[in-house]
Design a protein around this motif. Structure first.
Motif: not given
Length: 136
Positions: A98-124
């Motif tokens: 079983x897996x569950x987690x909480x995420x805070x993800x920042x997406x940066x876009x350029x011309x309708x595409x994801x150019x930079x994604x930073x994904x924060x989660x609980x590594x434990x």
């Protein structure tokens, strides 16, 4: 692109994650795009930056084996070229793992595409899930 259009693209990406629709998700990532988990790679194997190919390997490798998986978005905030998502996951499998987690993800876009994604989660939470997996 407008903030509303960027939010729409990100929400589509989140749905593709939930559905594990990897071809559709990777179509949204710019060829120069990066996906980063801001954790030290020497302490958390999934940490660090990935280019598009590395992101494909990471996400398919981690999410692919689940028998059931959900990625639920709880809030979306957008400004200029950035969209931030708060989300949770629930997954089962392989087997009874079983897996569950909480995420805070920042997406940066350029011309309708994801150019930079930073994904924060609980590594434990990730490590607790991996410990449940059968060893070969």
């Amino acid at each position: 692109m407008s903030v509303e259009k960027n939010k729409e693209i990100v929400l589509n990406a989140c749905q593709y994650i939930s559905d594990r629709n990897f071809p559709a998700l990777f179509d949204l990532i710019d060829d120069e795009g990066t996906w980063t988990l801001p954790n030290r790679k020497d302490r958390f194997e999934y940490g660090g930056p990935n280019d598009k190919a590395g992101t494909k390997a990471l996400l398919e490798g981690f999410l692919g084996p689940f028998d059931q998986f959900r990625f639920d978005v709880h809030s979306v905030t957008g400004e200029e070229d950035r969209v931030v998502v708060e989300a949770t996951t629930e997954g089962i499998g392989p087997g009874e793992a079983k897996y569950n987690n909480n995420y805070l993800i920042m997406f940066r876009l350029r011309d309708g595409k994801l150019i930079k994604v930073t994904e924060s989660l609980d590594p434990f939470q990730v490590l607790a899930y991996v410990e449940q997996l059968p060893t070969a």
